[in-house]
Design an enzyme around this catalytic site. Structure first.
Site, PDB file in Angstrom:
ATOM      1  N   GLU A 223       2.785  -4.779  16.979  1.00  0.00           N
ATOM      2  CA  GLU A 223       2.522  -3.692  16.017  1.00  0.00           C
ATOM      3  C   GLU A 223       1.079  -3.236  16.186  1.00  0.00           C
ATOM      4  O   GLU A 223       0.343  -3.765  17.020  1.00  0.00           O
ATOM      5  CB  GLU A 223       2.744  -4.194  14.583  1.00  0.00           C
ATOM      6  CG  GLU A 223       1.815  -5.353  14.215  1.00  0.00           C
ATOM      7  CD  GLU A 223       2.046  -5.923  12.818  1.00  0.00           C
ATOM      8  OE1 GLU A 223       2.722  -5.281  11.997  1.00  0.00           O
ATOM      9  OE2 GLU A 223       1.527  -7.023  12.559  1.00  0.00           O
TER      10      GLU A 223
ATOM     11  N   LYS B 288       4.461  -8.905   3.789  1.00  0.00           N
ATOM     12  CA  LYS B 288       3.111  -8.350   3.685  1.00  0.00           C
ATOM     13  C   LYS B 288       2.293  -9.275   2.790  1.00  0.00           C
ATOM     14  O   LYS B 288       1.967  -8.945   1.638  1.00  0.00           O
ATOM     15  CB  LYS B 288       3.199  -6.925   3.117  1.00  0.00           C
ATOM     16  CG  LYS B 288       2.051  -6.020   3.538  1.00  0.00           C
ATOM     17  CD  LYS B 288       2.415  -4.570   3.273  1.00  0.00           C
ATOM     18  CE  LYS B 288       1.205  -3.685   3.153  1.00  0.00           C
ATOM     19  NZ  LYS B 288       0.639  -3.202   4.390  1.00  0.00           N
TER      20      LYS B 288
ATOM     21  N   THR C 288       0.872  -1.178   0.000  1.00  0.00           N
ATOM     22  CA  THR C 288       0.000   0.000   0.000  1.00  0.00           C
ATOM     23  C   THR C 288       0.910   1.229   0.000  1.00  0.00           C
ATOM     24  O   THR C 288       1.751   1.387   0.888  1.00  0.00           O
ATOM     25  CB  THR C 288      -0.923  -0.007   1.235  1.00  0.00           C
ATOM     26  OG1 THR C 288      -1.620  -1.253   1.250  1.00  0.00           O
ATOM     27  CG2 THR C 288      -1.933   1.129   1.177  1.00  0.00           C
TER      28      THR C 288
END
Ligand SMILES: Cc1ncc(COP(=O)(O)O)c(C=O)c1O
Length: 272
Positions: A177, A145, A33
């Site tokens: 996270e 990811k 992203t």
């Protein structure tokens, strides 16, 4: 005038992918992203490096990053601010988990509007909670990811708009996270960020913040972190490619100030 496409599949304007794509069946793929500013994707080389290393770890043929850049430019040209999502899957795959011997990856690029976060977050800081959902540890998948994101979907379903982000712990209780961000704690002038060798996504902004901190002469430590480490921090900040650095001013019932080191990092990264 032909309207600008919002989605390209293998470089062609499309609204659908094949129903037998392994990305859909197994989450067998990766994504990035990326912030687009003034028509240009930000931190492109870092995003491509992460995508390539993720593909190598999953045994997906390396995508043609030049073709992805062409997709990015086609979708984002002339857009002041936008979000570019790039997806690579192992492609169409017949039946069963067994990967095809000669996979033909699917390349998807999607351009969306820039999210309008409340200005309050950058100015006054984010309000954060701890998620009940725990991340399972798996060093083989840690850091990359990949498309298998159910833990994060369920974690994000735990709250509505009352918080800006949720912190995730692993099954041993270590803080890892946020649901869409990495976390840094500042203690006595040094930065600490959780070790991601067991789970979590190694963010592009996490890497950029670590490098920037070193340039500013600040020590950065990567290590397993507990809820106590977070509670004792002087400053807390969250990083993500879109919003870059968010100060945290509230975590559950605890309040933090927007500290000097967070401000310094925010300011210097803006000009990076
Ligand atoms: C789970 C998770 N961790 C960390 C991040 C931050 O990654 P990046 O800095 O590459 O945006 C993201 C971004 O969406 C994420 O989904």
């Amino acid at each position: 005038v032909t309207p600008r496409p919002a989605i390209l599949v293998n470089g062609v304007p499309a609204k659908h992918v094949a129903a037998d794509d392994r990305g859909l069946h197994y989450g067998d793929g990766l994504f990035e992203t990326i912030a687009v500013i003034a028509g240009e994707p930000r931190r492109w080389m870092r995003h491509m490096a992460r995508l390539e290393s993720g593909c190598a770890r999953l045994g997906i043929p390396t995508p043609d990053t030049g073709a992805f850049l062409d997709d990015a430019r086609t979708l984002c040209a002339g857009r002041d601010r936008a979000v570019l999502k790039l997806i690579v899957t192992r492609g169409r795959g017949g039946r069963g988990y067994r990967p095809p011997s000669a996979p033909q990856p699917t390349r998807i690029a999607v351009c969306s509007n820039w999210p309008e976060w409340p200005a309050r977050i950058a100015d006054e800081g984010a309000r954060v909670r701890y998620c009940r959902m725990r991340l399972g540890r798996n060093p083989v998948l840690a850091g990359i990811k990949h498309l298998s994101r159910l833990e994060y979907v369920l974690a994000r379903a735990e709250w509505g708009n009352e918080y800006d982000e949720g912190l995730l712990r692993d099954d041993a209780g270590n803080v890892v996270e946020g649901t869409v961000s990495n976390v840094f704690a500042v203690s006595r002038g040094a930065l600490y960020t959780p070790d991601l060798s067991q789970c979590g996504v190694a963010g592009i902004m996490r890497e950029a913040v670590m490098e920037q901190a070193q340039r500013l002469g600040l020590a950065v430590h990567t290590r397993p972190m507990t809820r106590d480490d977070i509670a004792q921090a002087d400053e807390l900040l969250l990083t993500n490619s879109l919003h870059e650095v968010w100060p945290v001013t509230q975590l559950e019932k605890q309040h933090y100030g927007v500290g000097p080191l967070t401000r310094r990092l925010m300011e210097s990264l803006r000009h990076e």
